[in-house]
Every structure is written in structure tokens, then in C-alpha cells.
Design an enzyme around this catalytic site. Sequence first.
Site, mmCIF file in Angstrom:
data_model
loop_
_atom_site.group_PDB
_atom_site.id
_atom_site.type_symbol
_atom_site.label_atom_id
_atom_site.label_comp_id
_atom_site.label_asym_id
_atom_site.label_seq_id
_atom_site.Cartn_x
_atom_site.Cartn_y
_atom_site.Cartn_z
ATOM 1 C CB SER A 111 -0.734 0.035 1.341
ATOM 2 O OG SER A 111 -1.360 1.513 1.544
ATOM 3 C CB SER A 112 0.410 4.387 -1.640
ATOM 4 O OG SER A 112 -0.543 4.837 -1.084
ATOM 5 C CB CYS A 113 -0.129 4.204 3.757
ATOM 6 S SG CYS A 113 -0.679 2.816 4.163
ATOM 7 C CE1 TYR A 140 -3.414 -2.469 5.748
ATOM 8 C CE2 TYR A 140 -2.028 -0.520 4.814
ATOM 9 C CZ TYR A 140 -2.938 -1.738 4.538
ATOM 10 O OH TYR A 140 -3.275 -2.099 3.373
ATOM 11 C CE LYS A 144 -1.180 -4.953 3.414
ATOM 12 N NZ LYS A 144 -1.631 -6.170 2.543
ATOM 13 C CG HIS A 183 -9.804 4.001 2.859
ATOM 14 N ND1 HIS A 183 -9.716 2.685 2.792
ATOM 15 C CD2 HIS A 183 -8.538 4.483 3.629
ATOM 16 C CE1 HIS A 183 -8.673 2.306 3.383
ATOM 17 N NE2 HIS A 183 -7.973 3.162 3.838
HETATM 18 P P1 GDP Z 1 -5.203 8.397 4.494
HETATM 19 O O1 GDP Z 1 -5.130 8.510 3.046
HETATM 20 O O2 GDP Z 1 -4.549 7.136 4.994
HETATM 21 O O3 GDP Z 1 -5.096 9.516 5.131
HETATM 22 O O4 GDP Z 1 -6.777 7.710 4.820
HETATM 23 P P2 GDP Z 1 -8.418 8.337 4.588
HETATM 24 O O5 GDP Z 1 -8.705 7.732 2.843
HETATM 25 O O6 GDP Z 1 -9.079 7.856 5.572
HETATM 26 O O7 GDP Z 1 -8.089 10.075 4.337
HETATM 27 C C1 GDP Z 1 -7.696 10.733 3.299
HETATM 28 C C2 GDP Z 1 -7.712 12.234 3.504
HETATM 29 O O8 GDP Z 1 -9.278 12.515 3.482
HETATM 30 C C3 GDP Z 1 -7.511 12.644 5.004
HETATM 31 O O9 GDP Z 1 -7.029 14.061 4.869
HETATM 32 C C4 GDP Z 1 -8.793 12.684 5.736
HETATM 33 O O10 GDP Z 1 -8.698 13.802 6.912
HETATM 34 C C5 GDP Z 1 -9.795 13.203 4.539
HETATM 35 N N1 GDP Z 1 -11.093 13.024 4.906
HETATM 36 C C6 GDP Z 1 -12.013 14.110 4.613
HETATM 37 N N2 GDP Z 1 -13.285 13.609 5.263
HETATM 38 C C7 GDP Z 1 -13.225 12.330 5.301
HETATM 39 C C8 GDP Z 1 -14.092 11.551 5.819
HETATM 40 O O11 GDP Z 1 -15.279 11.569 5.955
HETATM 41 N N3 GDP Z 1 -13.566 10.136 6.065
HETATM 42 C C9 GDP Z 1 -12.112 9.697 5.981
HETATM 43 N N4 GDP Z 1 -11.958 8.704 6.189
HETATM 44 N N5 GDP Z 1 -11.220 10.729 5.378
HETATM 45 C C10 GDP Z 1 -11.762 11.943 5.282
#
Ligand code: GDP
Length: 318
Positions: A111-113, A140, A144, A183
Amino acid sequence: MAKMAADAKIFVAGHSGLVGSAIMRALRANGYSNLIVGGRSKVDLTRQSEVEAFFESEKPDYVFLAAAKVGGIHANQTFPAEFIYQNMMIAANVIEAAWRNDCEKLLYLGSSCIYPRLAPQPIPESALLTSTLEPTNEPYAIAKIAGLKLCEYYRKQYGFDAISLMPTNLYGPGDNFDLEHSHVIPALMRKAHEAKMMGAPAMVVWGTGAPRREFLHVDDLADAALHLMEHYSEATTINVGVGKDVTIKELVAIICDVVGFEGELEFDTSRPDGTPQKMLDIARLRSIGWTPNIELRDGLATTYAWFLENIDQLRAAE
Ligand code: GDP
């Protein structure tokens, strides 16, 4: 490197998840029918003895290792022990059992994270393990990274043809639409949908909206996985992305447009932004002949159509 034979016995670990179900669709679409699946009732991949027994009886020729405990930024912070433990156990058990049972080839999904928090953008594969990880998903990421290294060292010591892919943020049909633990794409799509249905004046977006993310449709990932199973055999991991990113603000604008929500956005800055930017360098992927096909807006539209078809079942399962 050979094309997988049409009757090859293929095990897709995690076949009911977002990635696994897309790989199953792609395999079927390409004529593969000798597909075996596990499922929790048949084999718990975190249990070594169960995985050993499963591989000894099934003896798959190829393995797509798409099983993982996954979740968004909040889930990672709430269940850090589960994220590190389950993902390490799944990787170690499946890779060892595949090698012991003479599997031809195994494809593992990273995963890219798992790249450092402040990696150069776009992120080349060589950035792995060069500095500190993003703390919101470190458990995580560590698991990975262990999986990628298992592939690398089983190749080095045993000559096992194990490859690893580094997909960017994924989305698509079959995603987890839970508001707290999913996500960003499914969470915002559901929020926009519910706000529209209730005639709410506004919806909440986490963080500042400034972080940049790259999004790959899971059917594109599955297509890349089949391509790489047949055209890639190297120790180093390979990035799979689209080579373009958007801000969360830009993303939410497209989602609202697709869903038809016209209200205001409220940015809740008490929620974390996570890593500021995450976009993969896909030069190596392009050099071996694969490019993505699905534009973000089109992919979001088909994902929303899937969500509408499945919303009752999703609610019932909650
Ligand atoms: P990340 O890519 O590992 O950071 O995982 P996420 O997909 O959960 O979040 C991506 C970005 O979207 C982060 O900056 C979150 O704060 C933002 N974000 C905005 N609204 C939401 C929401 O409702 N849910 C989630 N999961 N992320 C959100």
C-alpha cells in the site's frame, strides 16, 4: 515468465474484499475458472495451522494475496494492535505456505501508505524505508513492509517467485461505506448522499481539505495485477497508481457533483489530515506496458451506482 495457463489453479486470498473481488472479476473476465477461495469459515489466514492445512490440500499454482485488515485514518488509530498483528500473520502464514507447497508465483499487495511520511513526490519505489512513517497508519505500514520483505527474501533465499505491488489509495464497488472507519471516498459519498436525501444544508469533511491524494479504481488495480503476474518478476516492489492526484477539496467537489448534493461543506479541523501528499511515481509500471484506464469522475459515478444498488444491504449489515 509465462502466461498463467487457462486451467491454472488460482487462490485469491481475501476474495470478498474490495481488491479480492475485483481480482476475481478480472480473472473470470480473462477466462480463468479454476479459482479457489478461502473465506473465514474455511480458513482463518491469521492461524498458521489452518493455512498450512489449506495449502496442503489445495496446492494452488498461483496466489493473489489480497487479504488484509484495512481501514481509513480513524480505524488505523483506533485498532493499531489489530492492524499490525493480523496483517503480519496473514503475510507470514500465506507466503510461507505458498512456498512450501510449490506455488508457481505469488503476488502480494502492499500500500502506498507504507512509504515515509515526507517521501519525495511523486514517490519512487526507492523511497521505501528512507525515513519516518506517517504516524496515523504506522502499525499497518510496518506489517505491510514486513510482507514486502518476506517476498523479497523468499525470492533471495529460496528462489520463490513472489512479487509485490504498491497500490495507491483505492476505491470502487464493494468498498466499506462505514462513516467512521472507511476511507475518504466511500465516507464522503455516503455523507453527500445522506445529506442530499435529508435536504441537509451542509455536510462535514474531515481535516482542512488541503491534503493531496491519488485514487485508483479497483478494477484498474485488478487489471494491473493480472498484467504484473504475467510480466513482472523482480525482488523490488512496483508502484501501481494513476500518476495524478487531487486535493480532498477537489475530490469532494466531484463527489458532490456525482451525487447531486448542492449544500455547503464544513471542514472539521479537529479531525486529522494525515500525510500531506501521497502520489506514486508510476514510471516503472508504464515501462512494462500498463497504464490506467478509468478516469476519477467516471469511476466515482460507477461506484455511486453500486452504492445505490447496495445501500439496503449495507444498512442491514450495520
Ligand atoms: P489516508 O489516505 O490514509 O489519510 O486515509 P483516508 O482515506 O481515511 O483519508 C484521506 C484524507 O481524507 C485525510 O486527509 C482525511 O482527513 C480526509 N477526509 C475528509 N473527510 C473524510 C471522511 O469523512 N472520512 C475519511 N476517512 N477521511 C476524510
